[in-house]
Design a protein around this motif. Sequence first.
Motif, mmCIF file in Angstrom:
data_model
loop_
_atom_site.group_PDB
_atom_site.id
_atom_site.type_symbol
_atom_site.label_atom_id
_atom_site.label_comp_id
_atom_site.label_asym_id
_atom_site.label_seq_id
_atom_site.Cartn_x
_atom_site.Cartn_y
_atom_site.Cartn_z
ATOM 1 N N GLU A 90 53.074 31.168 41.869
ATOM 2 C CA GLU A 90 53.661 32.554 42.039
ATOM 3 C C GLU A 90 52.430 33.543 42.551
ATOM 4 O OE1 GLU A 90 53.512 33.904 37.449
ATOM 5 O OE2 GLU A 90 55.538 33.277 38.408
ATOM 6 N N ALA A 91 52.909 34.805 42.804
ATOM 7 C CA ALA A 91 51.977 35.913 43.347
ATOM 8 C C ALA A 91 50.808 36.135 42.433
ATOM 9 C CB ALA A 91 52.652 37.231 43.510
ATOM 10 N N GLY A 92 51.034 36.089 41.038
ATOM 11 C CA GLY A 92 49.940 35.950 39.993
ATOM 12 C C GLY A 92 49.083 34.967 39.748
ATOM 13 N N THR A 93 49.412 33.758 40.511
ATOM 14 C CA THR A 93 48.592 32.441 40.387
ATOM 15 C C THR A 93 47.215 32.608 40.696
ATOM 16 O OG1 THR A 93 50.661 31.112 40.844
ATOM 17 C CG2 THR A 93 48.318 30.197 41.127
ATOM 18 N N ARG A 94 46.197 32.333 39.703
ATOM 19 C CA ARG A 94 44.788 32.562 39.997
ATOM 20 C C ARG A 94 44.306 31.642 41.229
ATOM 21 N NH1 ARG A 94 39.843 31.957 35.452
ATOM 22 N NH2 ARG A 94 38.275 32.758 37.190
ATOM 23 N N LEU A 95 43.754 32.276 42.136
ATOM 24 C CA LEU A 95 43.088 31.537 43.270
ATOM 25 C C LEU A 95 41.407 31.435 43.125
ATOM 26 C CD1 LEU A 95 45.011 32.972 46.208
ATOM 27 C CD2 LEU A 95 45.447 31.057 44.834
ATOM 28 N N ARG A 96 40.721 30.616 43.596
ATOM 29 C CA ARG A 96 39.566 30.369 43.508
ATOM 30 C C ARG A 96 38.979 31.323 44.276
ATOM 31 N NH1 ARG A 96 37.855 24.260 44.684
ATOM 32 N NH2 ARG A 96 35.803 25.352 45.189
ATOM 33 N N ASP A 97 37.740 32.289 44.193
ATOM 34 C CA ASP A 97 37.172 32.984 44.621
ATOM 35 C C ASP A 97 35.779 32.773 45.268
ATOM 36 O OD1 ASP A 97 35.501 32.620 42.224
ATOM 37 O OD2 ASP A 97 35.749 34.732 41.568
ATOM 38 N N ASP A 98 35.593 31.510 45.466
ATOM 39 C CA ASP A 98 34.234 30.889 46.188
ATOM 40 C C ASP A 98 34.496 30.464 47.530
ATOM 41 O OD1 ASP A 98 35.818 28.800 45.252
ATOM 42 O OD2 ASP A 98 34.058 27.638 44.339
ATOM 43 N N THR A 99 35.479 30.870 48.007
ATOM 44 C CA THR A 99 36.029 30.274 49.280
ATOM 45 C C THR A 99 37.012 31.137 50.176
ATOM 46 O OG1 THR A 99 36.897 28.180 50.612
ATOM 47 C CG2 THR A 99 37.886 28.725 48.377
ATOM 48 N N GLU A 100 36.924 30.899 51.615
ATOM 49 C CA GLU A 100 37.937 31.849 52.222
ATOM 50 C C GLU A 100 39.208 31.072 52.107
ATOM 51 O OE1 GLU A 100 36.735 33.378 56.352
ATOM 52 O OE2 GLU A 100 34.967 32.001 55.905
ATOM 53 N N LEU A 101 39.281 29.963 51.670
ATOM 54 C CA LEU A 101 40.651 29.215 51.759
ATOM 55 C C LEU A 101 41.427 29.784 50.583
ATOM 56 C CD1 LEU A 101 39.379 25.692 52.543
ATOM 57 C CD2 LEU A 101 40.792 27.196 54.073
ATOM 58 N N SER A 102 42.428 30.131 50.486
ATOM 59 C CA SER A 102 43.219 30.492 49.300
ATOM 60 C C SER A 102 43.794 29.063 48.307
ATOM 61 C CB SER A 102 44.503 30.988 49.910
ATOM 62 O OG SER A 102 44.420 32.390 50.427
ATOM 63 N N LEU A 103 42.820 28.542 47.517
ATOM 64 C CA LEU A 103 42.825 27.486 46.990
ATOM 65 C C LEU A 103 43.358 27.705 45.558
ATOM 66 C CD1 LEU A 103 39.875 25.486 48.283
ATOM 67 C CD2 LEU A 103 42.090 25.451 49.219
ATOM 68 N N VAL A 104 44.164 27.091 44.705
ATOM 69 C CA VAL A 104 44.444 27.416 43.522
ATOM 70 C C VAL A 104 43.377 26.701 42.563
ATOM 71 C CG1 VAL A 104 46.213 26.328 41.638
ATOM 72 C CG2 VAL A 104 46.846 26.645 43.992
#
Length: 431
Positions: A184-198
């Motif tokens: 969902e919108a609040g799912t945490r994504l990685r902050d070490d890449t431009e890709l929106s990775l879970v």
Amino acid sequence: MPASRPGICSLINDNSPRQPGADEIANSTGEKDMLLQGFDPEIFLLEYWQRRPLLIKNPQQGFVDPIDADELAGLACDSDMEARLVTRTQADSWQLSHGPFATDRFAGLGETNWTLLVQAVDQVHEGVEALKRYFDFLPAWRIDDVMVSYACDGGGVGPHFDQYDVFLIQGRGSRRWQLGQHCEAGTRLRDDTELSLVNNFDVTAEYLLGPGDILYLPPRVAHHGVSVGESLCYSIGFRAPSHAELLLDFSDTLAETLTEDQRFQDPALHKQDEFGQIQDRAIDQAFETVAALVHNKSLFTDSFGRYVTLPKYPERVIPPDLEYDEAEIFRLLVNRNSPVALYVNPASRLAYSLDPVHQQVKLFADGQLVPCALALLPLARALCGTPWTQPLAVGQWLPELPATAGLLTQLINQGSLLISEENDFQDGDVR
């Protein structure tokens, strides 16, 4: 990829046997082709669409890729195309690059851990466009585009989720897909890449797809695909405008119909003891006024139809240098010996709705509303249902329905329809 380019993976041998994995599952409706061998759209829509994933095992016997890696690499070098290159430099380190790419960009990438993705290949390649016909039981306006990806062994784009439905058609080679949690919108994504990775990908299922296999994924299901050897994959994505987008567009449409004289009024105002208070009476009056304005289905239809037909790449829908007049279009198209034909612009989006109240057809073309008489309904259906690879059979209506020429002229002059030599589009590249 071309063999003359050093450092690029070689193509899969056409005779290489496929090695099915033990984790493969059969389609719950049986080993069936989606169209020719009895795929049941009603069962799919009732039990799976926007509910749960479905792996359809080899529904198309002897699937043949409509495009090869060489062609895809060429498109990725074209400035008119949207292309991305994803590389995995370490065990879990990802890098994203955007095209267009130089012709020597793929040299030196090695034979593992990279993926090339090209968007909207269906707009420039006849064979890729035809893949959308497998899903013609779904509204055409919902289909966004067909993205094609080529991956070397170990290549992928990382664990992620999409906000829309997607069908993944496996071409040559194999890919192992892991499915994860519902996001969902609040799912945490990685902050070490431009890709929106879970950030935390929890594997719940795993499938190995071979040529012709199809994996359906509802919106927001996390997934991660990794190529086993070299492979091609065709991703058919579906448009899903957000509620915020629909509301903003409708509010703009509604605001355009209002005048400066339409303002808040309170003729029944009474003496108020609390000077700074907004009383419920005022709020109720304003709310009822706005609610009455919003409750306009006809106007919302106009807004919705225009919004969902906005072209993905508006720069490809270009008016002709010189406008055509209606008489000229009539002469060109009614003449059976004319060397020209009419085509839908590959980048255009057309759809229609029926307006029984006003006894008309609302034709939507690239974000524009073109009202038509009900007599033009067969023409509207032809415009919205004919692939860009086929000439439009419109001459049959011109003598009986003169309004046809006016409609076609408008669509031609806004760039939604193209006039061309009848064989110009047959090579599958109309750019």
